[in-house]
Design an enzyme around this catalytic site. Sequence first.
Site, PDB file in Angstrom:
ATOM      1  CE  LYS A  96      -4.461  -1.308   1.294  1.00 47.13           C
ATOM      2  NZ  LYS A  96      -5.786  -1.275   2.180  1.00 47.13           N
TER       3      LYS A  96
ATOM      4  CE  LYS B 262      -5.992  -8.722  -2.829  1.00 47.90           C
ATOM      5  NZ  LYS B 262      -6.129  -8.145  -1.402  1.00 47.90           N
TER       6      LYS B 262
ATOM      7  CE  LYS C  85     -12.216  -3.286  -1.057  1.00 46.62           C
ATOM      8  NZ  LYS C  85     -13.124  -3.774  -0.050  1.00 46.62           N
TER       9      LYS C  85
HETATM   10  P1  TYM Z   1     -10.624  -6.441   2.841  1.00 52.02           P
HETATM   11  O1  TYM Z   1     -11.554  -5.575   3.111  1.00 52.02           O
HETATM   12  O2  TYM Z   1      -9.537  -6.210   2.012  1.00 52.02           O
HETATM   13  O3  TYM Z   1     -11.189  -7.917   2.427  1.00 52.02           O
HETATM   14  C1  TYM Z   1     -12.402  -8.460   3.043  1.00 52.02           C
HETATM   15  C2  TYM Z   1     -12.073 -10.269   3.193  1.00 52.02           C
HETATM   16  O4  TYM Z   1     -11.837 -10.695   1.790  1.00 52.02           O
HETATM   17  C3  TYM Z   1     -10.808 -11.276   1.536  1.00 52.02           C
HETATM   18  N1  TYM Z   1     -10.476 -11.110   0.067  1.00 52.02           N
HETATM   19  C4  TYM Z   1     -10.157 -12.029  -0.789  1.00 52.02           C
HETATM   20  N2  TYM Z   1     -10.424 -13.508  -0.707  1.00 52.02           N
HETATM   21  C5  TYM Z   1      -9.975 -14.212  -1.735  1.00 52.02           C
HETATM   22  N3  TYM Z   1      -9.615 -13.620  -2.936  1.00 52.02           N
HETATM   23  C6  TYM Z   1      -9.620 -12.202  -3.343  1.00 52.02           C
HETATM   24  N4  TYM Z   1      -9.204 -11.820  -4.396  1.00 52.02           N
HETATM   25  C7  TYM Z   1      -9.743 -11.391  -2.186  1.00 52.02           C
HETATM   26  N5  TYM Z   1      -9.876  -9.957  -1.917  1.00 52.02           N
HETATM   27  C8  TYM Z   1     -10.159 -10.026  -0.492  1.00 52.02           C
HETATM   28  C9  TYM Z   1      -9.877 -10.591   2.477  1.00 52.02           C
HETATM   29  O5  TYM Z   1      -8.861 -11.663   2.583  1.00 52.02           O
HETATM   30  C10 TYM Z   1     -10.729 -10.540   3.662  1.00 52.02           C
HETATM   31  O6  TYM Z   1     -10.970 -11.697   4.457  1.00 52.02           O
HETATM   32  N6  TYM Z   1      -7.835  -5.858   6.839  1.00 52.02           N
HETATM   33  C11 TYM Z   1      -9.119  -6.615   6.516  1.00 52.02           C
HETATM   34  C12 TYM Z   1     -10.326  -6.256   7.138  1.00 52.02           C
HETATM   35  C13 TYM Z   1     -10.354  -6.477   8.555  1.00 52.02           C
HETATM   36  C14 TYM Z   1     -10.367  -7.827   9.308  1.00 52.02           C
HETATM   37  C15 TYM Z   1     -10.388  -7.255  10.757  1.00 52.02           C
HETATM   38  C16 TYM Z   1     -10.506  -9.078   8.831  1.00 52.02           C
HETATM   39  C17 TYM Z   1     -10.241  -5.092   9.532  1.00 52.02           C
HETATM   40  N7  TYM Z   1     -10.202  -5.879  10.757  1.00 52.02           N
HETATM   41  C18 TYM Z   1     -10.231  -8.379  11.594  1.00 52.02           C
HETATM   42  C19 TYM Z   1     -10.401 -10.041   9.994  1.00 52.02           C
HETATM   43  C20 TYM Z   1     -10.639  -9.540  11.281  1.00 52.02           C
HETATM   44  C21 TYM Z   1      -9.109  -6.220   4.930  1.00 52.02           C
HETATM   45  O7  TYM Z   1      -8.740  -5.256   4.469  1.00 52.02           O
HETATM   46  O8  TYM Z   1      -9.847  -7.029   4.340  1.00 52.02           O
END
Ligand code: TYM
Length: 336
Positions: A119, A201, A204
């Site tokens: 990032k 990966k 978005k």
């Molecule tokens: P975020 O918002 O980027 O994504 C949410 C969830 O979606 C999964 N994900 C994917 N899984 C498979 N293939 C992909 N291409 C893909 N893109 C996203 C992510 O692995 C995630 O599970 N930091 C976290 C949000 C968060 C969180 C937490 C998660 C904040 N606090 C506490 C677990 C526990 C995040 O940015 O996810």
Amino acid sequence: MTETKQDKKPIILSGIQTSGKLTIGNLIGAMQNWVKLQETHDCYYMLADLHSITVKQVPAELRKQTLDVTDMLLASGIDPERSVLFAQSHVPEHSMLTWVLTCNAGMGELARMTQFKDKSKQHADNINAGLFTYPVLMAADILLYQADLVPVGADQKQHLELTRDIAQRFNSTYSPTFVVPEPYIAPIGAKIMSLQEPTKKMSKSDENDKATLFLHNSDSEIRNKIKRAVTDSGSEVKMSDDKPGVSNLMTLYHIATGKTYAEIEAEFEGKGYGEFKPAVADAVAEYLRPLREKFTLLRKDEKMLKAVLAAGADQARRQAFKTVRKVYKKVGFIQL
Ligand code: TYM
């Protein structure tokens, strides 16, 4: 979630950012597992709006997107009668615990986080301190609810390991306080890849719109993106490390149709990509349509979406407050 001690189930916490539209990666890697785990666990599902502002946001957009994500979670099957669905910014205990954990996290371990490195490159004009301490806030999210299990996609594994390290360190410095959580990373679909660069990966924030299938995309957008997806050399439809493009499409087809990889290979034996890609395009378009329709229907009732979040915040705060109270006592703050 009113239960007596005897039928207490293991606890889950997971979160999703509200910065932008959700993708099929979010759905497969996280949301679908969240829905399933509601059967067997007490679940806290969180809209990670505090995390979202580590990247610049337009305030009105962020508010709208937070409701969009709430809606998409409900449309996908998160049941607010069974699970606690809430916005992180509604529960001040997340920030309260973060500070204490920040004082128990090392600069070195945070600097090693690959998401921070990625990032920082992606947002070179805004490498703020929040981007650096992001994983500590994530640790606080999880540890506040004494979560046993954290369902995430593969990209969050390193953050989970850090959370475990912080929890163990705190427990041994003070005394047992936090449950040390386990990650739950499903064997299939934990990393859905970009349609244009299948070694990367799906994200978005990809600059190339063709690389990402968004949950709000129309049938024709979905079909076009899949038909134009980058595939590999050769023509065989086969699950293999040296065929990342085809393997990724096979995973999407598997999720959309329930067919096994062996069945898919047999179905397209001798047929090549020319028949495979349109079949995937149709199956995925069919698969996502009901979700999008439900989303559109629920989105009309903004009052309901806000009421769900208000009730969720109340329930989340009850648990979060207990943990913060305990932690504040352990570190030596005078209890009021
Ligand atoms: P975020 O918002 O980027 O994504 C949410 C969830 O979606 C999964 N994900 C994917 N899984 C498979 N293939 C992909 N291409 C893909 N893109 C996203 C992510 O692995 C995630 O599970 N930091 C976290 C949000 C968060 C969180 C937490 C998660 C904040 N606090 C506490 C677990 C526990 C995040 O940015 O996810």
